[in-house]
Design an enzyme around this catalytic site. Structure first.
Site, PDB file in Angstrom:
ATOM      1  CE  LYS A  52       7.944   5.597   2.965  1.00 53.41           C
ATOM      2  NZ  LYS A  52       7.058   4.410   2.804  1.00 53.41           N
ATOM      3  CE1 TYR A  79       7.749   2.674   7.990  1.00 51.28           C
ATOM      4  CE2 TYR A  79      10.028   2.716   7.261  1.00 51.28           C
ATOM      5  CZ  TYR A  79       8.726   3.186   7.170  1.00 51.28           C
ATOM      6  OH  TYR A  79       8.404   4.165   6.262  1.00 51.28           O
ATOM      7  CG  PHE A 136       5.254  -5.046   4.137  1.00 48.88           C
ATOM      8  CD1 PHE A 136       5.754  -3.953   4.834  1.00 48.88           C
ATOM      9  CD2 PHE A 136       3.944  -5.436   4.373  1.00 48.88           C
ATOM     10  CE1 PHE A 136       4.984  -3.268   5.758  1.00 48.88           C
ATOM     11  CE2 PHE A 136       3.155  -4.760   5.299  1.00 48.88           C
ATOM     12  CZ  PHE A 136       3.681  -3.670   5.988  1.00 48.88           C
ATOM     13  CB  THR A 161      -0.491   2.575   1.919  1.00 38.77           C
ATOM     14  OG1 THR A 161      -0.936   3.134   3.161  1.00 38.77           O
ATOM     15  CG2 THR A 161       0.845   1.883   2.111  1.00 38.77           C
ATOM     16  CG  ASN A 187       4.769   4.165  -0.092  1.00 36.61           C
ATOM     17  OD1 ASN A 187       5.831   4.505   0.415  1.00 36.61           O
ATOM     18  ND2 ASN A 187       3.771   3.655   0.603  1.00 36.61           N
ATOM     19  CG  HIS A 200       6.606   7.676   7.379  1.00 36.30           C
ATOM     20  ND1 HIS A 200       5.943   6.529   7.754  1.00 36.30           N
ATOM     21  CD2 HIS A 200       6.644   8.477   8.483  1.00 36.30           C
ATOM     22  CE1 HIS A 200       5.614   6.634   9.037  1.00 36.30           C
ATOM     23  NE2 HIS A 200       6.038   7.799   9.504  1.00 36.30           N
ATOM     24  CD  GLU A 230       6.047   7.858  13.068  1.00 35.09           C
ATOM     25  OE1 GLU A 230       5.866   8.827  12.284  1.00 35.09           O
ATOM     26  OE2 GLU A 230       5.530   6.752  12.892  1.00 35.09           O
TER      27      GLU A 230
HETATM   28  P1  IDP Z   1       1.600   4.298   5.491  1.00 34.96           P
HETATM   29  O1  IDP Z   1       3.042   4.574   5.081  1.00 34.96           O
HETATM   30  O2  IDP Z   1       0.615   4.723   4.433  1.00 34.96           O
HETATM   31  O3  IDP Z   1       1.260   4.803   6.877  1.00 34.96           O
HETATM   32  P2  IDP Z   1       1.789   1.604   6.676  1.00 34.96           P
HETATM   33  O4  IDP Z   1       0.666   0.614   6.690  1.00 34.96           O
HETATM   34  O5  IDP Z   1       2.194   2.255   7.965  1.00 34.96           O
HETATM   35  O6  IDP Z   1       1.453   2.695   5.544  1.00 34.96           O
HETATM   36  O7  IDP Z   1       3.055   0.840   6.080  1.00 34.96           O
HETATM   37  C1  IDP Z   1       4.351   1.401   6.134  1.00 34.96           C
HETATM   38  C2  IDP Z   1       5.024   1.218   4.803  1.00 34.96           C
HETATM   39  O8  IDP Z   1       5.216  -0.167   4.568  1.00 34.96           O
HETATM   40  C3  IDP Z   1       4.210   1.711   3.605  1.00 34.96           C
HETATM   41  O9  IDP Z   1       4.363   3.080   3.351  1.00 34.96           O
HETATM   42  C4  IDP Z   1       4.769   0.867   2.483  1.00 34.96           C
HETATM   43  O10 IDP Z   1       6.001   1.417   1.999  1.00 34.96           O
HETATM   44  C5  IDP Z   1       5.061  -0.447   3.180  1.00 34.96           C
HETATM   45  N1  IDP Z   1       3.930  -1.371   2.997  1.00 34.96           N
HETATM   46  C6  IDP Z   1       2.752  -1.372   3.638  1.00 34.96           C
HETATM   47  N2  IDP Z   1       1.964  -2.368   3.221  1.00 34.96           N
HETATM   48  C7  IDP Z   1       2.679  -3.036   2.290  1.00 34.96           C
HETATM   49  C8  IDP Z   1       2.406  -4.191   1.491  1.00 34.96           C
HETATM   50  O11 IDP Z   1       1.334  -4.798   1.558  1.00 34.96           O
HETATM   51  N3  IDP Z   1       3.414  -4.558   0.655  1.00 34.96           N
HETATM   52  C9  IDP Z   1       4.603  -3.909   0.560  1.00 34.96           C
HETATM   53  N4  IDP Z   1       4.894  -2.804   1.301  1.00 34.96           N
HETATM   54  C10 IDP Z   1       3.941  -2.388   2.159  1.00 34.96           C
END
Ligand code: IDP
Length: 141
Positions: A11, A51, A59, A93, A114, A117, A128
């Site tokens: 990212k 997404y 979010f 995550t 973070n 992905h 994907e």
């Molecule tokens: P992952 O990337 O670990 O698979 P997902 O639940 O698929 O997690 O969420 C996609 C992305 O959305 C996450 O990597 C993160 O950047 C963002 N995200 C997920 N949950 C939250 C949240 O509660 N607050 C803010 N961003 C979030």
């Protein structure tokens, strides 16, 4: 054991931190092969489409803004149980909950920024990978 592929994205925050090579090295040390790779600055439409599953989440807008804030590096990884192997390398995550030594524990600043992905299932990985790569851009070996 199943030979799988997964879709991985470095990212914008991790690209800005200049740790592309460090992250690729972790893939290779874990036995994952990079079989497709490209650097790209996503358009808003591409990020929203990628997404789309999260579009009702609170979010979503912040996630899209973040994903288009700078270039990303997108790769397909191949290996035994690649989906899970890659998720183990990424960590949780929320980087505050990520196990020590994982990519998110080492390089991510927040749940919004973070670092990486990774696909969450082999079926989603196929979708994907197809979203970002033509079949001619994937090089199994
Ligand atoms: P992952 O990337 O670990 O698979 P997902 O639940 O698929 O997690 O969420 C996609 C992305 O959305 C996450 O990597 C993160 O950047 C963002 N995200 C997920 N949950 C939250 C949240 O509660 N607050 C803010 N961003 C979030």
């Amino acid at each position: 054991m199943a030979l799988e592929r997964t879709l991985s994205i470095i990212k914008p925050d991790a690209v800005a931190k200049n740790v592309i090579g460090e992250i690729y090295s972790r893939f290779e040390k874990a036995g994952l092969k990079v079989v497709a790779s490209k650097m790209k600055h996503l358009s808003r439409k591409e990020a929203e489409g990628f997404y789309a599953v999260h579009k009702e989440r609170p979010f979503f807008n912040a996630l899209v803004e973040f994903m288009i804030s700078g270039p990303v590096v997108i790769q397909a990884l191949q290996g035994e149980n690649a989906v899970l192997a890659h998720r183990d390398l990424m960590g949780a995550t929320n980087p505050k909950e990520a196990a020590p030594g994982t990519i998110r524990a080492d390089f991510a600043d927040s749940i919004d920024a973070n670092a990486v992905h990774g696909s969450d299932s082999a079926d989603n990985a196929k979708i994907e990978i197809g979203y970002f790569f033509a079949e001619t851009e994937v090089f199994p070996r």
